[in-house]
Design a protein around this motif. Structure first.
Motif, PDB file in Angstrom:
ATOM      1  N   PHE A   2     -42.724  43.039 -14.864  1.00  0.00           N
ATOM      2  CA  PHE A   2     -44.094  42.392 -14.828  1.00  0.00           C
ATOM      3  C   PHE A   2     -44.178  41.046 -15.382  1.00  0.00           C
ATOM      4  O   PHE A   2     -44.891  40.043 -15.026  1.00  0.00           O
ATOM      5  N   ARG A  43     -46.019  35.421 -16.522  1.00  0.00           N
ATOM      6  CA  ARG A  43     -47.266  36.047 -17.023  1.00  0.00           C
ATOM      7  C   ARG A  43     -47.330  36.214 -18.457  1.00  0.00           C
ATOM      8  O   ARG A  43     -48.469  36.547 -18.954  1.00  0.00           O
ATOM      9  N   GLN A  84     -55.367  38.818 -11.808  1.00  0.00           N
ATOM     10  CA  GLN A  84     -54.440  39.222 -12.998  1.00  0.00           C
ATOM     11  C   GLN A  84     -54.773  40.456 -13.778  1.00  0.00           C
ATOM     12  O   GLN A  84     -54.196  40.990 -14.259  1.00  0.00           O
ATOM     13  N   LYS A  87     -56.749  42.758 -13.006  1.00  0.00           N
ATOM     14  CA  LYS A  87     -56.711  43.951 -12.282  1.00  0.00           C
ATOM     15  C   LYS A  87     -55.134  44.424 -12.115  1.00  0.00           C
ATOM     16  O   LYS A  87     -54.868  45.812 -12.315  1.00  0.00           O
ATOM     17  N   GLN A  88     -54.292  43.604 -12.059  1.00  0.00           N
ATOM     18  CA  GLN A  88     -52.822  43.889 -12.023  1.00  0.00           C
ATOM     19  C   GLN A  88     -52.388  44.457 -13.189  1.00  0.00           C
ATOM     20  O   GLN A  88     -51.812  45.580 -13.143  1.00  0.00           O
ATOM     21  N   TRP A  89     -52.783  43.725 -14.151  1.00  0.00           N
ATOM     22  CA  TRP A  89     -52.517  44.290 -15.664  1.00  0.00           C
ATOM     23  C   TRP A  89     -52.996  45.756 -15.797  1.00  0.00           C
ATOM     24  O   TRP A  89     -52.559  46.603 -16.466  1.00  0.00           O
ATOM     25  N   GLU A 117     -53.755  47.993 -13.679  1.00  0.00           N
ATOM     26  CA  GLU A 117     -53.244  48.957 -13.106  1.00  0.00           C
ATOM     27  C   GLU A 117     -52.076  49.423 -13.594  1.00  0.00           C
ATOM     28  O   GLU A 117     -51.525  50.668 -13.674  1.00  0.00           O
TER      29      GLU A 117
END
Length: 832
Positions: free
Chosen positions: A115, A126, A209, A211-213, A215
């Motif tokens: 990720f 990232r 970003q 939200k992705q982290w 999750e």
């Protein structure tokens, strides 16, 4: 005095006029109040909940805010990166260098790297610009496996630093509980490792970003809670997203428990009113008494939302807190309305009731509003906004008590009077209780008379003296043993895995705690004066108590100087061979680009290259370094380290150096929490005294009230200390708010005592007869409302519930016992 008497008459006239106007236009007041409150409450549809634990505790306009801004500017970020670190330890508490343990660590690390190293649309990873945080561990793991595979090692791996391609790699920030081989010449000098820590920083400059982290972090967090039978490594994961998630979970848990408190409060209010009011009026009375504070809270929250002020999780307590306080005023209104039921003209009764209750309700409401208002100036944003929301809610509740609750009581009495005036057959009218019929209260009066005789007697005075001496002795011991301590773990439930994980991570911080420093105007190596000044600052930093010293200072410049010397020696040997001449070494940054390329051009060192074909060397723009300390598991020591470091950095303003610690906001608060607590209490008590003076008009009585309030606050701190509270920002705000509560249990009795006439005993009996029942009802209702919070496992919320319980018991004890004793010994004059 004549002036005071005129002022008192003026206030009483206003109160009487208020009662008359409310009786003349009850529906207009109710309708307008509900409409206005609902318009404000509409702001709730756009409410924004702040879930960032750092934002919750970081004071704005502080050293921490400026340091965070400098940190973001250093890495060219617009938002703070999402931080997470993982602590790996063997379940059997054995060596982490066993291959099965290393394989599990590597598997989890690879999952995170997939990720972290994924590239965004702009080509940026990232994890940029902090992708190299775990490089020492990756190098170490490869070298260890090469050695075990029979490959000859070419690098030295040691602790706290290892040599890699001629450069130092700091392994003490990754490997902990290290045991080393003794007297070995092997390249791998590390024998055993108790735990491993890996660090992850992810860009989160967009909501997507974040939200992705979130999750990913929460998914990993849920997975590591479960330990499988064939698992060898325990994983403790920490991060802002996880802490925020647990903080919200604690708030939701508290809200569910408060609903139980609401049900208990409904039952209690119904029971209290059952005796004095007709059965068919109970739903409307109970409903208006409870819905008025809730409507006031909704209006307050909506107003703050309209103003763009974010809400915090701890505000979930505010509606129920306002409910517990607001019902107190309802009890006083109901008590006086019923006690004056001999006045059959309801308009006249309304005038007399509001004349009796206005001063008492205004005093207690004003003191609570002011106490919470002072709390607004608390530097912690979470507690500051909580105090502001509660203060506004109490103000709205005070207004709505007049404009909704008062008219409702008038209308219900009016409809009941009309119903009573209608002819009924004798049998049907038997069960009905008329307003003018008072229940038998001879036993109650007898008990109050006996109690008044006791508190005004010599034996009562002596008993009070002994109890107060004992209470002060116990509380003084509690105050003296209270320690300054705070951890973010207090913001989330104690049953969270984070709570036990924090205990396991403490040995890590005791062994190695790095503190990052950012030099924004670094010394140029060719300038001897600047270099010497930087060395002086470095020496001072390395002599701060707890700091290891030069051995564990993470500073690339000493490595660069050695590298620069080697290159100079090499080029000079060639020059000497071919040209027969050599020059003396002089430090410069002309070889810095080559040095940085060996280190994969880390973002921690920022260098401006010279213009093409220029003979000048480039310029070092900014760089990051770190000092390393030990014994920092206690946050009080970390706070001292941060403050000591700031003092050193401030001595060298030309270097423009700042520190950065993600928790420095809380650490800064800890340094001044004791002074802030004392100062806040003094300001609040003085404010309470001024408010009481405006309504009691008796300096002697105000002095007694202020003394009692001070006693309650002092005893409260001692009781909370024995009850497990630390001296932290949460306790500071809780005690500050309790100062406002304490006036409720003193001002009513003192005010009624001053209004009564006769001997001190008769005045005490009159004051207790008028106010003891409402005070007990108010105390019990507040306790019932807060009772379920005692089962909540979040420190901040539990501490608040403990504070309310303690102040209610201390307030009732002082208000119904100590205060009458003092009033009987030093009786102030009556308000004639």
């Amino acid at each position: 005095s004549t002036a005071m008497k005129k002022k008192r008459d003026y206030l009483e006239i206003i109160s009487e006029k208020t009662g008359e106007v409310l009786a003349d236009h009850p529906w207009k007041f109710i309708g307008f109040s509900v409409l206005f409150s609902m318009l404000l409450a509409l702001g709730l549809i756009r409410i924004r909940l702040e879930t960032d634990i750092r934002e919750s505790f970081s004071p704005r306009d502080s050293d921490t805010a400026r340091e965070t801004s400098a940190y973001l500017d250093f890495y060219n970020l617009t938002r703070f990166p999402q931080r997470t670190f993982m602590h790996f330890s063997a379940i059997d508490e054995g060596d982490m260098l066993r291959e099965n343990c290393l394989a599990e660590v590597e598997r989890m690390d690879n999952r995170m790297k997939v990720f972290m190293e994924e590239r965004e649309g702009n080509g940026r990873r990232r994890c940029d610009p902090l992708c190299l945080m775990n490089k020492p561990f990756h190098y170490f793991l490869k070298e260890l496996r090469d050695e075990r595979g029979g490959v000859e090692a070419t690098r030295i791996f040691d602790h706290p630093s290892s040599r890699f391609n001629g450069h130092d790699l700091f392994t003490a920030a990754t490997l902990f509980g290290v045991e080393k081989h003794e007297n070995t010449t092997a390249a791998m000098r590390i024998k055993k490792v108790s735990s491993i820590v890996l660090w992850y920083f992810a860009n989160a400059e967009t909501d997507a970003q974040v939200k992705q982290w979130k999750e990913l972090s929460l998914q990993v967090f849920e997975e590591v809670k479960i330990i499988h039978p064939d698992q060898h490594v325990r994983v403790d994961i920490f991060g802002d997203v996880i802490a925020n998630h647990e903080m919200i979970r604690g708030a939701l848990q508290a809200t569910r428990m408060m609903m139980v408190g609401f049900a208990l409060l409904v039952a209690f209010v119904t029971t209290v009113l059952w005796r004095d009011w007709p059965l068919r009026q109970l739903p409307a009375l109970v409903g208006s008494a409870l819905l008025t504070p809730l409507l006031a809270t909704a209006a307050s929250f909506g107003l703050l939302s309209w103003l763009g002020i974010s809400a915090y999780s701890i505000q979930c307590v505010a509606p129920f807190l306002v409910l517990g306080i607001g019902v107190d005023d309802a009890f006083i209104l109901f008590h006086w309305w019923h006690s004056m039921d001999h006045i059959t003209d309801l308009r006249e009764r309304s005038k007399h009731v509001f004349r009796q209750i206005s001063a008492s309700i205004t005093i207690t409401s004003a003191t609570n509003i002011i106490a919470f208002g002072i709390g607004f100036f608390t530097p912690t944003p979470q507690m500051s906004v909580f105090c502001l929301a509660t203060s506004l809610s109490l103000f709205f509740d005070y207004v709505l008590t007049y404009t909704i609750l008062g008219p409702v009581v008038y209308l219900l009495s009016s409809s009941y009077a009309k119903a009573e005036a209608e002819p009924k057959d004798e049998e049907a009218s038997l069960p009905l209780q008329t307003v003018n019929e008072k229940p038998p209260i001879k036993e109650e009066k007898k008990a109050l008379s006996q109690y008044s005789t006791f508190v005004t007697s010599i034996s009562g005075h002596l008993f009070c003296l002994f109890v107060i001496i004992g209470l002060f002795a116990v509380c003084t011991l509690g105050v003296l043993k209270m320690k300054v301590s705070f951890e973010p773990g207090k913001a989330f439930p104690s049953d969270s895995p984070l709570a036990t994980s924090l205990q396991r991570i403490k040995p890590v911080f005791n062994e190695t705690f790095p503190l990052s420093l950012y030099i924004h105007n670094p010394p140029q190596i060719t300038n001897k004066e600047e270099s010497e000044m930087f060395k002086r600052m470095l020496n001072e930093l390395e002599t701060i108590p707890g700091v290891y010293g030069r051995e564990r200072t993470m500073l690339w410049m000493k490595e660069y100087e050695a590298f620069d010397r080697r290159l100079h020696s090499f080029t000079e040997s060639i020059s000497s061979f071919f040209l027969g001449e050599a020059t003396e070494y002089s430090p410069s940054f002309k070889n810095l680009p080559t040095f940085l390329s060996f280190l994969d051009n880390p973002a921690q060192i920022q260098y401006t290259k010279p213009a093409p074909n220029s003979t000048e060397e480039g310029r070092l723009t900014r760089f990051q370094m770190a000092i390393t300390a030990e014994g920092m598991s206690e946050w009080a020591r970390r706070a001292e380290l941060v403050e000591s470091t700031r003092r050193v950095l401030h001595k060298y303003p030309s270097l423009n150096a700042t520190l950065f610690d993600g928790d420095s906001a809380v650490l800064t608060l800890m340094l001044t929490v004791g002074q802030d607590l004392i100062g806040s209490i003094l300001v609040t008590i003085i404010s309470m005294a001024i408010v009481c003076w405006l309504f009691v008009w008796n300096f002697h009585a105000v002095l007694i009230i202020t003394s009692i309030v001070t006693s309650i606050c002092y005893c409260l701190v001692g009781v909370l200390s024995w009850w497990g509270a630390d001296l932290d920002p949460i306790t500071q705000v809780d005690v500050l708010l309790a100062t406002g509560f304490s006036v409720d249990y003193t001002a009513h009795i003192a005010f009624q005592f001053c209004r009564a006439s006769g001997s001190p005993k008769e005045r005490v009996a009159s004051a207790l007869e008028e106010m003891s029942a409402p005070l007990l009802q108010a105390g019990i209702s507040t306790l019932l409302c807060m009772l379920p919070l005692m089962l909540v496992k979040t420190y901040a919320i539990l501490a608040f519930a403990k504070t309310v319980f303690a102040v209610v018991f201390l307030g009732l004890f002082h208000g119904l016992f100590v205060l009458p004793v003092l009033l009987s010994i030093y009786p102030p004059r009556t308000l004639k």
